[in-house]
Design a protein around this motif. Structure first.
Motif, short mmCIF file in Angstrom:
data_model
loop_
_atom_site.label_atom_id
_atom_site.label_comp_id
_atom_site.label_asym_id
_atom_site.label_seq_id
_atom_site.Cartn_x
_atom_site.Cartn_y
_atom_site.Cartn_z
N THR A 90 39.38 51.41 46.82
CA THR A 90 39.18 52.56 46.24
C THR A 90 39.42 52.70 44.92
O THR A 90 40.15 51.78 44.59
CB THR A 90 39.97 53.60 46.72
N THR A 91 38.30 53.23 44.52
CA THR A 91 38.24 53.44 42.78
C THR A 91 40.02 54.00 42.01
O THR A 91 40.41 53.64 41.29
CB THR A 91 37.12 54.90 42.02
N VAL A 113 40.19 43.78 50.24
CA VAL A 113 39.62 43.16 49.49
C VAL A 113 38.90 43.76 48.83
O VAL A 113 37.28 43.67 48.17
CB VAL A 113 38.70 42.03 50.48
N GLY A 114 38.33 45.68 48.55
CA GLY A 114 37.37 46.08 48.24
C GLY A 114 37.53 46.15 47.07
O GLY A 114 35.81 45.92 46.84
N ASN A 115 38.29 46.06 45.79
CA ASN A 115 37.54 45.38 44.64
C ASN A 115 37.77 43.99 44.29
O ASN A 115 38.03 43.93 43.39
CB ASN A 115 38.98 46.03 43.86
N ASN A 116 37.52 43.50 44.52
CA ASN A 116 37.34 41.79 44.31
C ASN A 116 36.66 41.28 42.90
O ASN A 116 36.84 40.11 42.32
CB ASN A 116 37.07 40.71 45.68
N ASP A 117 35.20 42.27 42.88
CA ASP A 117 34.64 41.93 42.28
C ASP A 117 34.88 42.28 40.70
O ASP A 117 34.39 42.30 39.46
CB ASP A 117 33.48 42.44 42.90
N LEU A 118 36.54 43.42 40.99
CA LEU A 118 36.67 43.54 39.13
C LEU A 118 37.27 42.03 38.48
O LEU A 118 37.25 42.53 37.72
CB LEU A 118 38.51 43.75 39.79
N ALA A 119 37.18 41.05 39.40
CA ALA A 119 36.83 39.99 38.44
C ALA A 119 36.24 39.52 37.99
O ALA A 119 36.45 38.91 36.75
CB ALA A 119 36.89 38.20 39.77
#
Length: 349
Positions: free
Chosen positions: A51-52, A83-89
């Motif tokens: 979730t955002t 795992v939904g926000n993994n691209d935050l990396a």
């Protein structure tokens, strides 16, 4: 009461970001807790939820533990709520590294077959056919961005023998040994747990979700083994704070040991109750067994993360499997379960 994205400060460099429970009736996805920790100039994120709103909470926590100039994201396993926000990396503007378990890659790339297989085992307990139910559940977890440009598997690194006190694990170390990723593989096929050396935190993620694992790829022995090993780490003073994926609190010292021992005692009691429910081990109808199993759960006071009748049914089948029963035919979810014969069939002449 806690709310999604609340922060619990463990120390000035470590924060637990709280998730929330699953509520399928109201189309609310569960969100796993995440750990945010700083080692020197490295920001460490253990899981990223979904979730955002949770993504914003992660960034708030990252600012609280700063400053940092590198980021390391560690995924404990491939389930949607982790795992939904993994691209935050890739969005933090610093050099990044992201590691995931190789055995969970397939479900991260395409989660619907994983959940279809899980729900297909309990067709008699599910409100929709397994493919439709899997599609509905997966659709709740948005946005779903499990990969980053920096994503690699743990298994691309050399496997290490990791000694913590008198205990031996295999896994991988990061940031000069300050972060230890330990293979556990109980809750699901790829699961790992994480030990943060400097603050004494052991993040169990979902290995402590309950006395019996629910997923089709759960391994009850591995769950129980890791719970026992972690209890030993606390007893030896090698770690001080226990966190997990779905308990919205911290456990320290003897409280952590008592909690882990309690899970192991529940596992033994629950398997004993399941054994009694099978009687002489004749033909066990899954739906009937699950109803009795649910009553046993209630009588024993056994809980777990995200309590739901479907997950109870999934646990019930895993208990039958642990007791050595098998469905006949194996591909029929309505088939009765029984123990295989203990003799070699005589071939027809």
């Amino acid at each position: 009461m806690t709310a999604l994205g609340d922060l619990i400060e463990i120390d000035d460099r470590t924060v637990l970001v709280l998730g929330r429970e699953l509520d399928l009736a109201h189309d609310q996805p569960d969100v796993a807790n995440a750990l945010v920790h700083r080692v020197g100039d490295t920001l460490v994120l253990v899981d990223t939820g979904v979730t955002t709103a949770f993504r914003a909470a992660l960034r708030t926590a990252a600012d609280r533990v700063g400053p940092w100039s590198r980021v390391l994201v560690l995924t404990t396993h491939g389930h949607l709520d982790h795992v939904g926000n993994n691209d935050l990396a890739d969005e933090l503007g610093v050099p990044a590294e992201h590691c995931v378990p190789a055995r969970d890659l397939d479900q991260m790339r395409d989660p619907e077959p994983y959940w279809t297989r899980s729900f297909g085992r309990i067709a008699w307990a599910a409100p929709l056919p397994a493919p439709a139910l899997a599609a509905r559940v997966v659709s709740l977890f948005t946005p779903m961005r499990p990969f980053a440009a920096a994503t690699r598997t743990y298994e691309e690194r050399p496997l290490e023998l990791i000694r913590i006190g008198s205990h031996r694990f295999t896994g991988w170390t990061f940031v000069d040994g300050a972060v230890r990723v330990l293979r556990s593989q109980g809750h699901c096929a790829g699961h790992v747990i994480v030990h943060l050396r400097d603050c004494g935190v052991l993040h169990l993620s979902d290995e402590g979700n309950g006395a019996c694992g629910a997923m089709y790829d759960a391994d009850q022995l591995k769950i129980q083994t890791v719970l026992g090993a972690v209890a030993g780490l606390f007893e030896e003073g090698e770690t001080a704070v226990l966190t997990d994926g779905h308990t919205f609190a911290l456990r320290r010292g003897t409280e952590a040991v008592s909690h882990l021992d309690g899970l192991l005692e529940q596992a033994a009691a629950l398997q004993g109750a399941a054994l009694a429910l099978t009687g002489e081990g004749g033909r066990i109808v899954p739906s009937e067994f699950t109803a009795r199993y649910a009553r046993a759960l209630a009588e024993l006071g056994v809980g777990g993360a995200n309590p739901d009748p479907m997950f109870t049914a999934m646990m019930a089948l895993n208990e039958l499997d642990e007791l050595g029963l098998r469905p006949q035919p194996a591909d029929d979810p309505d088939a009765p379960w029984s123990r295989p014969p203990l003799h070699t069939p005589v071939p027809p002449r």
